[in-house]
Scaffold this active site. Structure first.
Site, PDB file in Angstrom:
ATOM      1  N   GLU A  50      -9.982   2.593  -4.823  1.00  7.09           N
ATOM      2  CA  GLU A  50      -9.440   4.257  -4.421  1.00  7.09           C
ATOM      3  C   GLU A  50      -8.139   4.747  -5.248  1.00  7.09           C
ATOM      4  O   GLU A  50      -7.158   4.859  -4.743  1.00  7.09           O
ATOM      5  CB  GLU A  50      -9.013   4.092  -2.894  1.00  7.09           C
ATOM      6  CG  GLU A  50     -10.314   4.119  -2.080  1.00  7.09           C
ATOM      7  CD  GLU A  50     -10.067   3.977  -0.542  1.00  7.09           C
ATOM      8  OE1 GLU A  50     -10.675   4.220   0.389  1.00  7.09           O
ATOM      9  OE2 GLU A  50      -9.047   3.401  -0.150  1.00  7.09           O
ATOM     10  N   HIS A  71      -2.849   3.249  -4.712  1.00  6.71           N
ATOM     11  CA  HIS A  71      -2.417   2.797  -3.372  1.00  6.71           C
ATOM     12  C   HIS A  71      -0.817   2.312  -3.748  1.00  6.71           C
ATOM     13  O   HIS A  71      -0.385   1.294  -3.561  1.00  6.71           O
ATOM     14  CB  HIS A  71      -3.104   1.847  -2.824  1.00  6.71           C
ATOM     15  CG  HIS A  71      -4.283   2.208  -1.965  1.00  6.71           C
ATOM     16  ND1 HIS A  71      -4.256   3.283  -0.976  1.00  6.71           N
ATOM     17  CD2 HIS A  71      -5.655   2.302  -2.514  1.00  6.71           C
ATOM     18  CE1 HIS A  71      -5.571   3.349  -0.364  1.00  6.71           C
ATOM     19  NE2 HIS A  71      -6.341   2.718  -1.566  1.00  6.71           N
ATOM     20  N   ASP A 103       0.796  -1.304  -0.066  1.00  5.90           N
ATOM     21  CA  ASP A 103      -0.037  -0.017  -0.058  1.00  5.90           C
ATOM     22  C   ASP A 103       0.741   1.275  -0.048  1.00  5.90           C
ATOM     23  O   ASP A 103       2.026   1.081  -0.129  1.00  5.90           O
ATOM     24  CB  ASP A 103      -1.038   0.042   1.424  1.00  5.90           C
ATOM     25  CG  ASP A 103      -2.218   0.509   0.787  1.00  5.90           C
ATOM     26  OD1 ASP A 103      -2.598   1.889   0.276  1.00  5.90           O
ATOM     27  OD2 ASP A 103      -3.359  -0.102   0.895  1.00  5.90           O
TER      28      ASP A 103
END
Length: 559
Positions: free
Chosen positions: A351, A288, A217
């Site tokens: 995201e 990410h 991440d």
């Protein structure tokens, strides 16, 4: 005189006859009383449902007791496979309790055997336990079924050992859902190899079969990739970390990080396999990606050097969709596939801001070349390209529900986290889904009143709320329900800094989800009693569990 004597004898004969009848009636009464009393005892045992989690599909209490001896002989004979491993040696429930001894000729015995020919279709993990006064028989057609049977038996032994005996019974059992999982994010906060093994033990205790390991991440890259050493030399470490609440914007000015070597991962994968748990690794893309781009700036859209993220949240840094990036990701995934035998690889997909793609010449040129509508379709193109590579190597992808945007890759599975809509949409497209909506399955949420709980990410998910979850959405038609594989509990670690805190957020919520996924969740008040019977086990294992989570309401009252 003689006449009085005859009268006396007649009276005595009559009296003895009456006494005989009375005794006969009393005998019938005691037989009846014993039957009624034992029947009531049977009913009482059935009513309290035994201290089993997840509760089996069917339990039938029989007459008699199996007295728990100090040693138990274990016998098994399988005509199909001589090399079949029996996983009874792993037994968290029996630590410091019963010692299982092979080849003992004394005392009671446990016998393993194959089930008789099928009368009807059975689940592959189906098992039967028959507890008799002098013998326990476990029947299953699979090693995993036998493992689950020993797990169930272990819970019974752990609870009844102090009582000295176990009621005779027959248990017939199998799980409802094939994906029964727990997730752990090790990017925001890193946890040592020894705790990862413990975490896997916790899953095995409650018959979970999937460990979703979130390895990369923005805040840290946690898996050694030999072809790209900077991923762990640079990407595994951040200069500082947020502390306290996000809004306070405070930091601990200390280098933080860590990673798992490939030898660590091989060891953990083997450990999980012995407990019949599949590890699904997650390598995040296209967003990410800050930690990876910090290690190799040429993978980004700006080409500029960036830092491994120090804050929590979502960042604009995203993989640039050029051939060099796809080569990099394919090389990474080759090493991932070498380490993890799982058929499914998680590629994230959530995201991913499109801000940099909108101004990046390479991204815009690719949109034009491929006739894509916008950046959302570019993400779909990105995911599909990775999927084709993995499919070519015999693997398949799963991603968060954002991978639906711009068009779903042909063979992709979807993990639905933003509610159930993504899972419903994917199921209606005949794609397999794992339902993990935040409101029920996010174990980084508060499980009690935030005023009296440690800092958590937000939201509210009590144990009762987890237990109330219905995995298959009512909106799905019958022919689409089969695409729901199951569910999992997610543990994101922005505010979870230690192994002890992971345990606190997981227990007892993991037990509620395990019963939901086994398909036997019905009465929470009954479940609550059974959970409390497991507290001594957790205390013995020194698990840091939340004692009040089961007492919290389904929803917190509004202020």
């Amino acid at each position: 005189n003689e006449r009085n004597s005859r009268k006396f004898r007649h009276k005595m004969l009559f009296l003895s006859f009456k006494i005989k009848n009375i005794l006969h009636d009393m005998k019938k009464f005691w037989i009846y009383f014993t039957i009624i009393s034992y029947s009531s005892f049977i009913d009482k045992i059935s009513a309290q449902d035994l201290p089993l989690i997840p509760y089996p599909q069917k339990v039938e209490i029989k007459s008699g007791y199996f007295e728990i001896p100090k040693t138990i002989s274990i016998h098994h004979s399988f005509s199909k496979s001589k090399n079949d491993k029996i996983s009874f040696t792993f037994n968290l429930f029996n630590k410091a309790n019963i010692i299982f001894i092979k080849n003992s000729k004394k005392n009671s015995q446990i016998t393993f055997g194959l089930l008789p020919p099928k009368i009807e279709e059975r689940h592959q993990d189906f098992y039967v336990i028959k507890i008799f006064p002098k013998e326990i028989i476990i029947e299953s057609e699979s090693e995993k079924g036998r493992f689950y049977a020993i797990n169930t038996l272990s819970q019974l032994f752990s609870y009844y050992q102090a009582k000295g005996s176990i009621p005779c019974m027959e248990i017939t059992d199998s799980p409802k859902f094939q994906w029964r999982g727990m997730h752990l994010d090790v990017s925001r906060h890193f946890f040592p190899k020894e705790f990862i093994k413990k975490y896997i033990d916790y899953l095995a205790m409650y018959k979970m079969n999937t460990f979703h390991w979130h390895l990369t991440d923005d805040q840290g890259w946690r898996i050694e990739i030999k072809k790209y050493p900077k991923l762990t030399e640079v990407g595994a470490w951040r200069a500082r970390s947020m502390i306290g609440r996000y809004k306070d914007d405070q930091y601990e000015e200390k280098k933080y990080g860590g990673f798992y070597t490939q030898e660590d991962i091989k060891e953990i994968v083997k450990y999980a396999s012995e407990r019949h748990i599949t590890i699904v690794p997650e390598i995040e893309m296209p967003g990410h990606a800050s930690a990876a781009i910090a290690a190799y700036p040429e993978l980004g859209c700006t080409g500029q050097q960036i830092k491994v993220a120090e804050k929590w949240g979502v960042f604009d840094d995203i993989f640039c969709p050029k051939e060099e990036t796809f080569t990099f990701l394919e090389n990474v995934l080759k090493e991932v596939m070498h380490l993890f035998p799982s058929k499914i690889i998680h590629i994230g997909g959530d995201e991913a801001p499109k801000t940099q793609w909108k101004t990046n010449e390479i991204a815009q040129a690719l949109i034009k070349k491929e006739g894509l509508k916008d950046e959302h379709e570019l993400q779909s193109y990105f995911i599909q390209k990775i999927e084709k590579f993995l499919n070519k190597h015999g693997r398949e992808i799963i991603g968060w529900d954002e991978i639906l945007e711009g068009g779903l890759a042909p063979n992709a599975r979807v993990m639905s986290w933003r509610g159930e809509d993504g899972g419903i949409a994917a199921s209606n497209l005949s794609h397999e889904v794992v339902m993990t909506p935040g409101g029920y399955c996010y174990f980084d949420h508060y499980q009690g009143n935030p005023d009296s709980e440690p800092i958590a990410f937000g939201g509210y998910t009590s144990t009762e709320k987890v237990y109330s979850y219905h995995v298959i959405p009512e909106k799905l038609t019958e022919d689409k329900k089969k695409f729901v594989l199951g569910s999992q509990g997610n543990v994101w670690t922005e505010y979870i800094t230690t192994p002890e805190q992971v345990e606190y957020m997981v227990f007892p919520r993991i037990t509620a989800l395990s019963e939901v996924l086994w398909g036997t969740s019905t009465d929470f008040s009954n479940f609550k009693i059974r959970v409390q019977n497991h507290y001594p086990i957790w205390e013995k294992l020194k698990i840091n569990f939340n004692k009040e989570s089961i007492n919290q309401p389904l929803n917190l009252p509004k202020k």
